[in-house]
Design an enzyme around this catalytic site. Structure first.
Site, mmCIF file in Angstrom:
data_model
loop_
_atom_site.group_PDB
_atom_site.id
_atom_site.type_symbol
_atom_site.label_atom_id
_atom_site.label_comp_id
_atom_site.label_asym_id
_atom_site.label_seq_id
_atom_site.Cartn_x
_atom_site.Cartn_y
_atom_site.Cartn_z
ATOM 1 N N TYR A 32 -0.881 -10.397 -26.555
ATOM 2 C CA TYR A 32 -0.840 -10.783 -26.709
ATOM 3 C C TYR A 32 -0.839 -11.651 -25.820
ATOM 4 O O TYR A 32 -1.386 -12.782 -25.588
ATOM 5 C CB TYR A 32 0.528 -11.357 -27.132
ATOM 6 C CG TYR A 32 1.517 -12.733 -26.993
ATOM 7 C CD1 TYR A 32 1.212 -13.866 -28.085
ATOM 8 C CD2 TYR A 32 2.185 -13.661 -25.917
ATOM 9 C CE1 TYR A 32 1.757 -15.022 -28.215
ATOM 10 C CE2 TYR A 32 2.042 -15.006 -25.377
ATOM 11 C CZ TYR A 32 2.253 -15.272 -26.696
ATOM 12 O OH TYR A 32 2.293 -17.169 -26.165
ATOM 13 N N GLU A 54 9.849 -20.644 -29.467
ATOM 14 C CA GLU A 54 9.368 -21.752 -28.182
ATOM 15 C C GLU A 54 11.254 -21.848 -28.166
ATOM 16 O O GLU A 54 11.969 -21.482 -26.843
ATOM 17 C CB GLU A 54 8.865 -22.520 -27.601
ATOM 18 C CG GLU A 54 7.270 -22.314 -27.302
ATOM 19 C CD GLU A 54 7.718 -21.329 -25.836
ATOM 20 O OE1 GLU A 54 8.472 -20.531 -26.099
ATOM 21 O OE2 GLU A 54 5.812 -20.497 -26.202
ATOM 22 N N TRP A 62 10.851 -13.543 -24.324
ATOM 23 C CA TRP A 62 9.808 -13.099 -25.477
ATOM 24 C C TRP A 62 9.288 -12.721 -25.879
ATOM 25 O O TRP A 62 9.078 -12.634 -26.968
ATOM 26 C CB TRP A 62 8.366 -14.445 -23.852
ATOM 27 C CG TRP A 62 7.567 -14.731 -25.228
ATOM 28 C CD1 TRP A 62 6.087 -13.872 -25.222
ATOM 29 C CD2 TRP A 62 7.707 -16.092 -26.404
ATOM 30 N NE1 TRP A 62 5.535 -14.496 -26.790
ATOM 31 C CE2 TRP A 62 5.927 -15.018 -26.925
ATOM 32 C CE3 TRP A 62 7.965 -16.433 -27.325
ATOM 33 C CZ2 TRP A 62 5.345 -16.834 -28.280
ATOM 34 C CZ3 TRP A 62 7.689 -17.299 -27.980
ATOM 35 C CH2 TRP A 62 6.647 -16.920 -28.899
#
Length: 203
Positions: A32, A54, A62
């Site tokens: 990522y 988010e 995350w």
């Protein structure tokens, strides 16, 4: 095996590339970081998806959201605002029963609400143009992770404007993370191989 560079902010991997510690071990996070994080996203659906994810990330890691992203995309019809805006109570209950995503009622309802707000924004400048209009004149230049701020005057202002336009779960910290993720600012560490690769900011 990874090794610390002389630069204390980054770690050098087996491939010889320098990354921050958070992106140096987990293969999913590393991929990522290397391919997505900080690269410009300017299309409506792309920005809406990242605003949504988010928001779901608030209070979680995350990595958790990234692992669940395929399930999120399936559950939320590819984050198409036009489809999500038509979700009803039955859809909300379906999502709350989906073990593949984060089952938080407030966040699910906020995503539906934000889809409707996104559609309303089309009559003005559109979600992407609005978000990008808060790009600052300069970007942080962090040497170590601790140098990276968690909010900025621009993220505070963006949060306030989105709330004014009906969005939810768009606090200043969440919006700063969004700005990092879609390239509005560059918070790659100065020693990272990704610094300056977005084409938006020089190294």
């Amino acid at each position: 095996m990874t090794e610390l560079l002389e630069d204390p902010g980054v770690v050098i991997g087996e491939d010889g590339l320098a990354r921050p510690a958070w992106a140096s071990t987990d293969p999913l996070l590393r991929d990522y970081y290397d391919t997505e994080w900080g690269m410009p996203v300017t299309d409506e659906r792309g920005v809406f998806e990242r605003v949504s994810l988010e928001g779901f990330q608030a209070g979680l890691s995350w990595a958790t959201i990234l692992r669940k992203r395929p399930a999120f995309r399936e559950a939320f019809d590819g984050f198409d605002p036009d489809i999500i805006a038509c979700y009803d109570d039955q859809d909300a209950e379906r999502l709350l029963a989906d073990t593949g995503i984060v089952r938080n009622r407030q966040k699910i309802l906020a995503t539906i609400r934000n889809a409707r707000a996104t559609i309303e924004l089309r009559e003005a400048m559109g979600l992407s143009a609005l978000v990008w209009s808060f790009q600052p004149e300069t970007t942080p230049k962090p040497q170590v992770f601790e140098d990276i701020p968690t909010t900025s005057p621009e993220s505070v202002a963006l949060s306030k404007e989105l709330r004014r336009r009906g969005f939810a779960f768009v606090g200043p910290t969440t919006m700063f993370a969004l700005m990092e993720a879609i390239g509005i600012i560059d918070t790659h560490l100065l020693g990272s191989h990704r610094r300056g690769t977005s084409g938006i900011w020089p190294q």
